[in-house]
Scaffold this active site. Structure first.
Site, PDB file in Angstrom:
ATOM      1  N   PRO A 155       4.699  99.541 -48.445  1.00  0.00           N
ATOM      2  CA  PRO A 155       4.630  99.509 -46.979  1.00  0.00           C
ATOM      3  C   PRO A 155       5.867 100.130 -46.327  1.00  0.00           C
ATOM      4  CG  PRO A 155       4.420  97.288 -47.919  1.00  0.00           C
ATOM      5  CD  PRO A 155       4.627  98.218 -49.063  1.00  0.00           C
ATOM      6  N   GLU A 192       5.856  90.771 -55.052  1.00  0.00           N
ATOM      7  CA  GLU A 192       6.772  90.838 -53.908  1.00  0.00           C
ATOM      8  C   GLU A 192       7.387  92.225 -53.703  1.00  0.00           C
ATOM      9  OE1 GLU A 192       7.563  89.328 -50.666  1.00  0.00           O
ATOM     10  OE2 GLU A 192       6.323  88.239 -52.100  1.00  0.00           O
ATOM     11  N   ASP A 222     -12.625 118.237 -39.476  1.00  0.00           N
ATOM     12  CA  ASP A 222     -12.220 116.829 -39.506  1.00  0.00           C
ATOM     13  C   ASP A 222     -11.288 116.466 -38.364  1.00  0.00           C
ATOM     14  OD1 ASP A 222     -13.519 116.290 -41.851  1.00  0.00           O
ATOM     15  OD2 ASP A 222     -11.755 116.504 -43.130  1.00  0.00           O
TER      16      ASP A 222
HETATM   17  N1  ADE Z   1       1.385  98.043 -50.681  1.00  0.00           N
HETATM   18  C1  ADE Z   1       1.178  97.000 -49.860  1.00  0.00           C
HETATM   19  N2  ADE Z   1       0.900  97.387 -48.621  1.00  0.00           N
HETATM   20  C2  ADE Z   1       0.927  98.761 -48.637  1.00  0.00           C
HETATM   21  C3  ADE Z   1       0.716  99.757 -47.656  1.00  0.00           C
HETATM   22  N3  ADE Z   1       0.429  99.460 -46.388  1.00  0.00           N
HETATM   23  N4  ADE Z   1       0.803 101.044 -48.052  1.00  0.00           N
HETATM   24  C4  ADE Z   1       1.109 101.362 -49.320  1.00  0.00           C
HETATM   25  N5  ADE Z   1       1.342 100.460 -50.284  1.00  0.00           N
HETATM   26  C5  ADE Z   1       1.250  99.167 -49.953  1.00  0.00           C
END
Ligand code: ADE
Length: 223
Positions: A86, A113, A164
Site C-alpha cells: 500500500p 503486517e 479505453d
Molecule cells: N497489499 C495490501 N494492500 C495493498 C494495496 N492497496 N496495493 C498493493 N499491495 C497491497
C-alpha cells in the site's frame, strides 16, 4: 512475456487465471504465468517465512531470506521486480502500458503486517493498487496481471484498448448501448441510431466529458 508471482497462497489465483481472456492468453502462449510459493525457499527447519518486528508492534513481518533466495533463483537479466505494497506508487493505466513492454516481471505479494524493509533493495519498484489496505498482495497481483495481459499483442483486439478510459485522452469512457432499443421504458439515445457518424462522435465526446466532470473531476485538473 513471462510473469513470476511470489506468493504464500498460490491457490488464490486459480479462478482468475483459469477463465476468460487470461486463460486464453496463457493457452495461446501470449503470457507465461508461474506461481511460486516462496515458503519453498525457506531455510528454516519449520519453513517459517515471517517473524516478530524489531522495536515491537503487532503482527508478523516477512523475513528477507526466503524472498531473496527465491528472487535470486528466478531472476533473469531482463527481469523487473515489483513489490506490492500500500505504500508504493499508485498504479495507473500508464504504468500498465510500460509494464506490458517488459519481457519478464517478478511480482512479490506480501501478506501479514509487512516486509522486512531490506526486501526493497532487490526490487525495481513498489506499487500500490489504491488507497486502501488489503489482506495481501495477491488481489493486487491479479489486477496487475489482468491489466497488463490484455495489452499484450494478440490478446484482445487492439482497437478496444485504444479507446479505453485513462488513455492519453484522459476522459472516461462514453456510454454504450445494445439491443433492444427500449428496455423497461429506457430508450437508446436517438443520435446513436441516426447513422450520422459525425454527430455520434460529437455525442460520445460530450458524454465522456460530462461523465469525467461528474465522477473524476481530478482527471481534468491539469488539462
Ligand atoms: N497489499 C495490501 N494492500 C495493498 C494495496 N492497496 N496495493 C498493493 N499491495 C497491497
Amino acid at each position: 512475456m513471462k510473469i513470476d508471482i511470489l506468493t504464500l497462497f498460490p491457490n488464490m489465483f486459480d479462478g482468475v487465471f483459469n477463465e476468460s481472456i487470461i486463460k486464453r492468453a496463457i493457452d495461446n502462449g501470449n503470457v507465461e504465468i508461474n506461481l511460486i510459493n516462496f515458503r519453498d525457499y525457506s531455510l528454516d527447519p519449520h519453513n517459517k517465512v515471517d517473524d516478530t518486528p524489531y522495536g515491537g508492534g503487532v503482527g508478523m513481518v516477512l523475513t528477507c531470506q526466503p524472498i531473496f533466495d527465491c528472487v535470486k533463483a528466478i531472476r533473469s537479466n531482463d527481469a523487473k521486480v515489483i513489490l506490492l505494497t500500500p505504500s508504493g506508487i499508485t498504479y495507473k493505466q500508464k504504468k500498465a502500458y510500460e509494464l506490458a513492454k517488459e519481457k519478464h516481471l517478478i511480482i512479490i505479494c506480501g501478506h501479514y503486517e509487512g516486509f522486512d524493509e531490506r526486501i526493497k533493495s532487490i526490487c525495481d519498484m513498489e506499487i500500490s493498487i489504491g488507497d486502501y489496505v488489503l489482506t495481501g498482495g495477491e488481489v493486487p497481483a491479479m489486477v496487475l496481471v489482468d491489466s497488463i495481459t490484455r495489452l499484450l499483442p494478440g490478446v484482445i483486439n487492439e482497437e478496444s484498448h485504444l479507446e479505453d478510459s485513462f488513455n492519453d485522452n484522459y476522459l472516461l469512457d462514453y456510454p454504450t448501448y445494445t439491443k433492444p432499443r427500449v428496455f423497461e421504458g429506457m430508450e437508446v439515445p436517438e443520435v446513436l441510431i441516426s447513422g450520422d457518424h459525425k454527430k455520434i462522435a460529437q455525442y460520445r465526446q460530450e458524454e465522456s466529458l460530462r461523465i469525467t466532470k461528474e465522477n473524476r473531476p481530478d482527471l481534468l485538473d491539469n488539462k
